[in-house]
Motif scaffolding. Structure first.
Motif, short mmCIF file in Angstrom:
data_model
loop_
_atom_site.label_atom_id
_atom_site.label_comp_id
_atom_site.label_asym_id
_atom_site.label_seq_id
_atom_site.Cartn_x
_atom_site.Cartn_y
_atom_site.Cartn_z
N GLY A 95 12.85 26.26 -83.37
CA GLY A 95 12.73 25.36 -84.56
C GLY A 95 13.76 25.65 -85.54
N SER A 99 16.83 23.01 -86.62
CA SER A 99 17.40 22.88 -87.96
C SER A 99 18.46 23.08 -88.71
N ALA A 233 10.25 27.79 -94.45
CA ALA A 233 9.98 26.41 -94.14
C ALA A 233 10.63 25.54 -95.22
N ASN A 237 13.63 22.95 -94.34
CA ASN A 237 13.59 21.48 -95.00
C ASN A 237 15.05 21.00 -95.60
N PRO A 286 9.48 22.79 -80.49
CA PRO A 286 9.59 22.10 -81.79
C PRO A 286 9.45 20.74 -81.89
N ARG A 290 7.25 18.17 -84.04
CA ARG A 290 7.53 17.14 -84.96
C ARG A 290 6.89 15.77 -84.53
N HIS A 297 8.55 21.38 -92.28
CA HIS A 297 8.75 22.42 -91.47
C HIS A 297 7.37 23.28 -91.95
N GLN A 301 6.31 24.04 -87.86
CA GLN A 301 6.69 25.38 -87.45
C GLN A 301 5.11 26.13 -86.80
#
Length: 363
Positions: A95, A99, A233, A237, A286, A290, A297, A301
């Motif tokens: 994850g 990102s 998180a 983001n 991940p 989603r 997140h 997560q």
């Protein structure tokens, strides 16, 4: 109209975040499935034990059979817990990598981190086999860290901004993976057959004979890295929204990207040091999270972590029982599931996969 978000605020520590309303019940379902699969896994084998007796044995209730305690608490339970923790760590690392690169097809095994960790372990297994029992986790972790530093440095652009773009990170990682795989093949070709067999077995990603010692080796990493991955998180983001937006929100891009990359590398290195190379978990978990709870997140997560743990746990169970008494490594089972998913989503959905409500195209 009911809002799609749940706002959570705490005074000490002073935190504020929002969760998709789907997160609590999907988390509850994932936890229930995890407990069910773990109990079923622990109770299945050449010496079958009923689910009720498994639970009684774990909580310390006497079932009237002394063999139950040995089979459950010594042979099967630590193995199941190691499998679950490894899946959690690989999913969180995946994850973070997705990102950082803003690409839902990225994962530690694609961006070179896993290749570096596996090369470090293979070097130890072939060149210093007597030290492998003690130093294998260190070698895997050092290999992953060295490759991560090299990826970060090679992807740096001296002129212009940004200096460390996501697309360069993933392209350099793919190139290094090819180089490291070639170096690993050369080592295997030049070593004697016994050492090669041991290294190849480790590379398949097996959770066979994992004990409380392996679990104890994982726990310190889990206690430090898993909370860091979950509490990052907000930074994830911001990075997921793109560099310009993240800078506008006040994010220190280079510093945050470096720290998050370090967390992902440590999660990956610590996980595979105990069980060998297990791929595709960081890619699949991940993405599924989603799809279930959206791209934020704070929710994706934790859900990805539970999905990753469930994937490895279920794969170990299938590999252990499908062709019994012959055992298929969990890494092979996951590859059989993960490879078709990667092939399907790569050509057709990579430009949109996982972007969801954030409306940001993946690089």
């Amino acid at each position: 109209m009911q809002k799609p978000w749940i706002i959570i605020r705490t005074q000490r520590p002073n935190l504020s975040f929002k969760l998709d309303r789907r997160v609590p019940w999907i988390t509850a379902v994932a936890l229930a499935l995890t407990i069910g699969v773990m109990v079923w896994n622990v109770g299945t084998g050449e010496y079958p034990i009923s689910p009720l007796e498994v639970i009684q044995t774990i909580v310390g209730i006497d079932t009237g059979n002394r063999d139950h305690s040995f089979v459950v608490n010594t042979l099967r339970l630590p193995r199941a817990l190691v499998a679950w923790l490894v899946g959690v760590m690989l999913a969180l690392a995946g994850g973070i990598m997705q990102s950082l690169t803003r690409n839902a097809l990225a994962s530690p095994d694609i961006t070179g981190v896993t290749a570096g960790a596996s090369l470090g372990a293979v070097v130890l297994l072939i060149v210093f086999p007597k030290a492998a029992l003690i130093s294998l986790p260190v070698a895997a972790l050092v290999g992953g860290l060295v490759v991560a530093v090299v990826i970060y440095l090679l992807s740096w652009r001296a002129q212009g901004a940004p200096g460390d773009s996501p697309i360069r990170l993933i392209l350099v990682g793919i190139g290094l993976t090819a180089v490291l795989s070639a170096a690993q093949a050369i080592l295997l070709l030049r070593a004697d057959i016994e050492r090669v067999q041991r290294a190849l077995y480790w590379l398949t990603g097996s959770i066979y004979a994992r004990s409380w010692d392996h679990l104890a080796a994982l726990l310190p990493w889990c206690l430090v890295l898993i909370p860091l991955a979950l509490f990052s998180a907000r930074h994830l983001n911001a990075l997921h929204l793109g560099e310009e937006v993240a800078r506008g929100l006040g994010s220190a891009m280079r510093w945050q990207r470096g720290v998050l990359l370090l967390i992902a590398v440590c999660l990956t290195g610590a996980a595979i040091s105990q069980v060998g190379v297990i791929g595709f978990v960081g890619l699949i978990a991940p993405h599924l999270a989603r799809r279930l709870v959206g791209p934020a997140h704070e929710g994706s997560q934790p859900v990805a972590a539970l999905i990753g743990g469930l994937l490895v746990l279920a794969s170990d169970f299938v590999g252990r029982t499908l062709f019994a008494p012959v055992e298929v490594p969990a890494g092979i089972i996951i590859a059989l599931v993960g490879a078709p998913i990667f092939i399907y989503f790569g050509p057709f959905h990579s430009h949109r996969m996982g972007c969801g409500k954030m409306a940001v195209k993946c690089s």
